[in-house]
Design a protein around this motif. Structure first.
Motif, mmCIF file in Angstrom:
data_model
loop_
_atom_site.group_PDB
_atom_site.id
_atom_site.type_symbol
_atom_site.label_atom_id
_atom_site.label_comp_id
_atom_site.label_asym_id
_atom_site.label_seq_id
_atom_site.Cartn_x
_atom_site.Cartn_y
_atom_site.Cartn_z
ATOM 1 N N UNK A 45 4.010 1.192 62.565
ATOM 2 C CA UNK A 45 5.180 1.402 61.723
ATOM 3 C C UNK A 45 6.109 2.420 62.384
ATOM 4 N N UNK A 46 7.388 2.300 62.109
ATOM 5 C CA UNK A 46 8.363 3.262 62.612
ATOM 6 C C UNK A 46 8.438 4.414 61.618
ATOM 7 N N UNK A 47 7.613 5.427 61.850
ATOM 8 C CA UNK A 47 7.552 6.584 60.957
ATOM 9 C C UNK A 47 8.329 7.722 61.611
ATOM 10 N N UNK A 48 9.448 8.054 61.038
ATOM 11 C CA UNK A 48 10.339 9.056 61.613
ATOM 12 C C UNK A 48 9.807 10.474 61.360
ATOM 13 N N UNK A 49 10.137 11.417 62.235
ATOM 14 C CA UNK A 49 9.768 12.810 61.971
ATOM 15 C C UNK A 49 10.564 13.353 60.793
ATOM 16 N N UNK A 50 9.967 14.273 60.057
ATOM 17 C CA UNK A 50 10.654 14.864 58.918
ATOM 18 C C UNK A 50 9.697 15.158 57.787
ATOM 19 N N UNK A 51 10.225 15.682 56.695
ATOM 20 C CA UNK A 51 9.400 16.021 55.542
ATOM 21 C C UNK A 51 9.925 15.395 54.250
ATOM 22 N N UNK A 52 10.829 14.430 54.376
ATOM 23 C CA UNK A 52 11.336 13.722 53.202
ATOM 24 C C UNK A 52 10.569 12.420 53.003
ATOM 25 N N UNK A 99 5.920 15.699 48.771
ATOM 26 C CA UNK A 99 5.307 15.880 47.455
ATOM 27 C C UNK A 99 5.745 17.196 46.819
ATOM 28 N N UNK A 100 5.910 18.230 47.637
ATOM 29 C CA UNK A 100 6.190 19.559 47.110
ATOM 30 C C UNK A 100 7.644 19.766 46.693
ATOM 31 N N UNK A 103 10.875 15.749 43.020
ATOM 32 C CA UNK A 103 10.397 15.698 41.638
ATOM 33 C C UNK A 103 9.794 14.359 41.232
ATOM 34 N N UNK A 104 10.205 13.283 41.883
ATOM 35 C CA UNK A 104 9.703 11.970 41.467
ATOM 36 C C UNK A 104 8.225 11.770 41.793
ATOM 37 N N UNK A 105 7.656 12.673 42.579
ATOM 38 C CA UNK A 105 6.236 12.576 42.916
ATOM 39 C C UNK A 105 5.337 13.307 41.927
ATOM 40 N N UNK A 106 5.927 13.976 40.941
ATOM 41 C CA UNK A 106 5.142 14.734 39.969
ATOM 42 C C UNK A 106 5.272 14.115 38.581
ATOM 43 N N UNK A 107 4.192 14.170 37.826
ATOM 44 C CA UNK A 107 4.212 13.676 36.458
ATOM 45 C C UNK A 107 5.150 14.545 35.620
ATOM 46 N N UNK A 108 6.011 13.909 34.862
ATOM 47 C CA UNK A 108 7.034 14.644 34.104
ATOM 48 C C UNK A 108 6.424 15.596 33.077
ATOM 49 N N UNK A 109 5.314 15.208 32.479
ATOM 50 C CA UNK A 109 4.695 16.027 31.432
ATOM 51 C C UNK A 109 3.809 17.130 31.992
ATOM 52 N N UNK A 110 2.948 16.782 32.952
ATOM 53 C CA UNK A 110 1.950 17.750 33.432
ATOM 54 C C UNK A 110 2.330 18.425 34.744
ATOM 55 N N UNK A 143 -6.291 18.443 50.286
ATOM 56 C CA UNK A 143 -6.519 19.116 49.000
ATOM 57 C C UNK A 143 -5.286 19.892 48.589
ATOM 58 N N UNK A 144 -4.560 20.466 49.538
ATOM 59 C CA UNK A 144 -3.311 21.156 49.230
ATOM 60 C C UNK A 144 -2.286 20.180 48.657
#
Length: 215
Positions: A45-52, A99-100, A103-110, A143-144
């Motif tokens: 796969x063409x996985x680009x460098x970055x953190x997005x 992930x950090x 916001x779309x990667x986190x559950x809205x409630x918890x 785990x982080x």
């Protein structure tokens, strides 16, 4: 129950991969345990460098990210290069950093990341030393990122000092230590994946973060 195994070999398909040979054993054992399993090579796969989560036109990381979202078990397979993780493995970890800050990667409630209630482990092959350091880096990172790391969820094989034979050529497929740690790994990953599916983690990270502001 679904497992995703990401082979971080530097060799594109269909070139032979020693890491892939060890992964093949893990794949069969997962299937024997009734787990639907998919294996992919990151370099295909063409996985680009970055953190997005998406680095723009042509970036294929979002395809892999969707596969991770749908799995219950994630296994990262990496070769060792110069005593360290393959650069592909590090790139995968860097891309999950979204992930950090997305916001779309986190559950809205918890506030739990989508990685909560998923388990992760790793497989490592290479020459000389470095397996423990590579496993430590991968398992700490996952785990982080929110994955659960059960006990004994790494298996590895390394050849002799001085750049000796690789996993298959060196007879690693018959090596007792690698084989029994692999079986421990698959058993524990499968058990904890089922446990978490039936009993999800109930931590409310948003509430805990608010409490932390006061004490």
């Amino acid at each position: 129950m679904k497992a995703l195994i990401i082979n971080c070999t530097l060799k594109p398909s269909p070139e032979f991969s020693n890491t892939g040979a060890l992964i093949k054993k893990a794949e069969q054992q997962l299937k024997d345990n009734g787990v639907q399993t998919e294996v992919i090579r990151l370099v295909d796969y063409d996985v680009r460098p970055g953190t997005d989560a998406d680095m723009g036109k042509g970036d294929q990381w979002p395809i892999i990210l969707e596969k991770i979202k749908k799995c219950n078990i994630l296994i990262v397979g990496t070769p060792i290069w110069m005593g360290h993780l393959a650069s592909t493995t590090q790139r995968m970890i860097e891309r999950l950093d979204a992930i950090f800050h997305d916001d779309k990667f986190a559950d809205e409630k918890t506030g739990q990341y989508f990685t909560y209630n998923k388990v992760a482990g790793c497989l490592i092959t290479g020459n000389e030393d470095g397996a423990h350091a590579c496993a430590a880096q991968i398992l700490w990172a996952v785990q982080e990122l929110g994955f659960t790391v059960p006990p004994n969820v790494n298996a590895y094989w390394v050849g002799m000092a001085g750049g000796g034979e690789d996993y298959v050529e060196g007879g690693g497929e018959k090596y007792y230590y690698t084989n029994y740690t692999l079986r421990w790994m698959i058993a524990n990953l499968t058990y904890f994946a089922k446990l978490l599916k039936a009993n999800p983690i109930d931590s409310n990270l948003k509430q805990l973060s608010e409490l932390a502001k006061h004490n």
